[in-house]
Design an enzyme around this catalytic site. Sequence first.
Site, PDB file in Angstrom:
ATOM      1  N   LYS A  26     -48.774 -21.148  20.859  1.00 59.23           N
ATOM      2  CA  LYS A  26     -49.194 -21.601  19.287  1.00 59.23           C
ATOM      3  C   LYS A  26     -48.881 -22.641  18.839  1.00 59.23           C
ATOM      4  CE  LYS A  26     -46.768 -20.039  15.615  1.00 59.23           C
ATOM      5  NZ  LYS A  26     -46.289 -20.636  14.589  1.00 59.23           N
ATOM      6  N   ASN A  27     -47.832 -23.180  18.929  1.00 65.94           N
ATOM      7  CA  ASN A  27     -47.246 -24.448  18.238  1.00 65.94           C
ATOM      8  C   ASN A  27     -47.697 -25.475  18.997  1.00 65.94           C
ATOM      9  OD1 ASN A  27     -46.163 -22.949  16.109  1.00 65.94           O
ATOM     10  ND2 ASN A  27     -44.094 -22.957  16.890  1.00 65.94           N
ATOM     11  N   CYS A 119     -40.934 -22.451   2.191  1.00 67.42           N
ATOM     12  CA  CYS A 119     -41.278 -21.320   2.669  1.00 67.42           C
ATOM     13  C   CYS A 119     -40.218 -20.204   2.780  1.00 67.42           C
ATOM     14  CB  CYS A 119     -42.060 -21.375   3.878  1.00 67.42           C
ATOM     15  SG  CYS A 119     -41.028 -21.749   5.222  1.00 67.42           S
ATOM     16  N   ARG A 124     -37.909 -26.726   4.014  1.00 67.08           N
ATOM     17  CA  ARG A 124     -38.993 -27.509   4.763  1.00 67.08           C
ATOM     18  C   ARG A 124     -39.404 -28.514   4.208  1.00 67.08           C
ATOM     19  NH1 ARG A 124     -41.876 -23.132   8.323  1.00 67.08           N
ATOM     20  NH2 ARG A 124     -42.019 -24.703   9.983  1.00 67.08           N
ATOM     21  N   ASP A 307     -36.272 -20.412  16.797  1.00 68.33           N
ATOM     22  CA  ASP A 307     -37.361 -19.199  16.611  1.00 68.33           C
ATOM     23  C   ASP A 307     -37.200 -18.074  17.487  1.00 68.33           C
ATOM     24  OD1 ASP A 307     -39.023 -20.932  15.177  1.00 68.33           O
ATOM     25  OD2 ASP A 307     -40.292 -21.653  16.636  1.00 68.33           O
ATOM     26  N   ARG A 399     -49.823 -13.726  12.840  1.00 61.99           N
ATOM     27  CA  ARG A 399     -50.028 -15.360  13.158  1.00 61.99           C
ATOM     28  C   ARG A 399     -49.244 -15.804  14.253  1.00 61.99           C
ATOM     29  NH1 ARG A 399     -47.144 -18.147   8.351  1.00 61.99           N
ATOM     30  NH2 ARG A 399     -47.731 -19.919   9.488  1.00 61.99           N
TER      31      ARG A 399
HETATM   32  N1  EPU Z   1     -37.058 -31.643   8.179  1.00 60.77           N
HETATM   33  C1  EPU Z   1     -36.861 -32.638   7.148  1.00 60.77           C
HETATM   34  N2  EPU Z   1     -37.798 -33.347   6.926  1.00 60.77           N
HETATM   35  C2  EPU Z   1     -38.974 -33.304   7.143  1.00 60.77           C
HETATM   36  C3  EPU Z   1     -39.230 -32.621   8.453  1.00 60.77           C
HETATM   37  C4  EPU Z   1     -38.244 -31.569   8.783  1.00 60.77           C
HETATM   38  O1  EPU Z   1     -35.555 -32.482   6.361  1.00 60.77           O
HETATM   39  O2  EPU Z   1     -39.904 -34.196   6.815  1.00 60.77           O
HETATM   40  C5  EPU Z   1     -36.163 -30.497   8.564  1.00 60.77           C
HETATM   41  C6  EPU Z   1     -36.445 -29.197   8.428  1.00 60.77           C
HETATM   42  O3  EPU Z   1     -36.299 -28.749   6.922  1.00 60.77           O
HETATM   43  C7  EPU Z   1     -35.528 -28.793   9.190  1.00 60.77           C
HETATM   44  C8  EPU Z   1     -35.552 -29.646  10.381  1.00 60.77           C
HETATM   45  O4  EPU Z   1     -35.983 -30.679   9.812  1.00 60.77           O
HETATM   46  O5  EPU Z   1     -34.257 -28.247   8.864  1.00 60.77           O
HETATM   47  C9  EPU Z   1     -36.405 -29.063  11.712  1.00 60.77           C
HETATM   48  O6  EPU Z   1     -37.741 -28.807  11.203  1.00 60.77           O
HETATM   49  P1  EPU Z   1     -39.046 -29.211  11.762  1.00 60.77           P
HETATM   50  O7  EPU Z   1     -39.945 -30.274  11.236  1.00 60.77           O
HETATM   51  O8  EPU Z   1     -38.828 -29.464  13.332  1.00 60.77           O
HETATM   52  O9  EPU Z   1     -39.991 -27.952  12.048  1.00 60.77           O
HETATM   53  P2  EPU Z   1     -41.473 -27.816  11.737  1.00 60.77           P
HETATM   54  O10 EPU Z   1     -42.026 -29.139  12.576  1.00 60.77           O
HETATM   55  O11 EPU Z   1     -41.947 -27.660  10.159  1.00 60.77           O
HETATM   56  C10 EPU Z   1     -41.790 -26.248  14.027  1.00 60.77           C
HETATM   57  C11 EPU Z   1     -42.277 -25.054  14.490  1.00 60.77           C
HETATM   58  C12 EPU Z   1     -41.640 -24.030  13.805  1.00 60.77           C
HETATM   59  C13 EPU Z   1     -40.187 -23.927  14.344  1.00 60.77           C
HETATM   60  C14 EPU Z   1     -39.572 -25.580  14.132  1.00 60.77           C
HETATM   61  C15 EPU Z   1     -38.126 -25.840  14.788  1.00 60.77           C
HETATM   62  C16 EPU Z   1     -44.676 -25.896  14.346  1.00 60.77           C
HETATM   63  C17 EPU Z   1     -46.212 -25.321  13.810  1.00 60.77           C
HETATM   64  N3  EPU Z   1     -43.627 -24.990  13.757  1.00 60.77           N
HETATM   65  O12 EPU Z   1     -41.711 -26.440  12.598  1.00 60.77           O
HETATM   66  O13 EPU Z   1     -42.068 -22.768  14.491  1.00 60.77           O
HETATM   67  O14 EPU Z   1     -39.222 -23.071  13.974  1.00 60.77           O
HETATM   68  O15 EPU Z   1     -40.540 -26.567  14.383  1.00 60.77           O
HETATM   69  O16 EPU Z   1     -38.255 -25.595  15.928  1.00 60.77           O
HETATM   70  O17 EPU Z   1     -44.520 -26.259  15.589  1.00 60.77           O
HETATM   71  C18 EPU Z   1     -42.601 -20.339  14.280  1.00 60.77           C
HETATM   72  O18 EPU Z   1     -43.440 -20.754  15.335  1.00 60.77           O
HETATM   73  O19 EPU Z   1     -42.309 -19.294  13.902  1.00 60.77           O
HETATM   74  C19 EPU Z   1     -42.052 -21.600  13.442  1.00 60.77           C
HETATM   75  C20 EPU Z   1     -41.528 -21.560  12.211  1.00 60.77           C
END
Ligand code: EPU
Length: 423
Positions: A26-27, A119, A124, A307, A399
Amino acid sequence: MAPAMDGIRIRGGKPLTGRVRISGSKNAALPILCATLLSDGQSLIRNVPDLKDIETTAELLETMGRPCDAAPPMVAVHPGAVTPEAPYELVKQMRASVLVLGPLVARYGKARVSLPGGCQIGSRPVDQHLKGLEALGAKLRTEHGYVIAEAPRLRGTEIVFDVPTVTGTENLMMAAALAKGRTTLVNSAREPEVVELARVLNKMGAKVRGAGTPVIEIEGQDELAPFDHAIVADRIEAGTYMVAAAAAGGDVLVEGVPVDDLEALVAKLRASGVGLEADGNGVRVVRGKTLRSVDVTTSPHPGFPTDMQAQFMVLMCLAEGTSRISETVFENRFMHVPELRRMGAEIEVQGHTAFVRHVTRLEGATVMATDLRASASLVIAGLVADGETIVRRVYHLDRGYEHIEDKLGAIGADVTRVHGLAG
Ligand code: EPU
């Protein structure tokens, strides 16, 4: 009146045996679908999982003017005149919609994208995505909950992430692929999904080096070509079935496991006494006689994946001793704990750490989760528990887990979908 919803009913206590095949990631699929916006031609994506988030992304592309034939495992994204705008109605359904921001501003010089809110698992923010786009030369402003980004042509530069962010790294890699000159992304996320996106961008004609390491270099191009790509297997789906097999006991061959991407989980499963054996392109999971508790701290890849935290916690409920599970990636990702307690688990949360004490059994109950992986953990708990468990709000599972009741049913679980539960 609250809307009627689907749930999953599990009659627990049956060991799992047989084979289960892992679907596409998915991701990985979500950013790759968004990457189709970087070129005008028709792109074909194969091995796409049949999930609600894929449907939502296809709907988003269609809304913006790119017709899609979304018939997983194949999705075709056709050419079309694009309006570079992602509406609130779709972004609120799926935070990953923010992944269209980089491609849109890079290809069309403008994007209007609804900002995702907080969320269930944390606040996030997307500040790193926005900071990076600004560094690439985009002018940003927010208006009525939307971010509006404008740039006649992005310019390559060096960007240092304050935290490694998966979708942030992906968004900026896509933007940089059409920028003028070279971009260096420092402190990038190293997740396998970032590496998979780099493969696709390179197929499109971008020059991306270093994906999978903290420093990624992207040589921007004037234009990019459409692509044809089959998505890698989903490491989190694979890990979830491995933990389910270990928790429920039995003997399961999980087929198509990207085992190199799961080293941290494999090490913890082995340390807790779970038998894992490579078998062709699969992993055979056999639960040992006793499970031992191990401690886990989530961290960005190649650390233990956030995850997998909720699912692994269920296994630790059954392990002798006390396990200490620390969540460092998201601030609010223990929402499954109160529900697991209702099933008889003994878990105490102190700040970012859960102390999980051994229990000899879990009991079936009606439970509800508020995010995808928490829901998966409740399903695993239901497989182990005595009696009947109903996991409500199955749309979270839809999802991220393709045909979960069929896949579990095929390895001997008694799992059925029930319709029309009240709110
Ligand atoms: N963060 C910030 N600022 C930003 C972006 C992130 O402070 O601009 C922080 C977040 O709040 C968090 C950390 O950085 O504390 C890591 O977040 P990240 O941005 O890596 O998460 P994401 O890209 O929103 C993806 C996956 C998530 C998975 C996380 C961590 C996708 C679509 N989603 O989310 O997947 O948990 O990386 O590995 O790729 C899931 O599939 O259930 C899911 C939530």
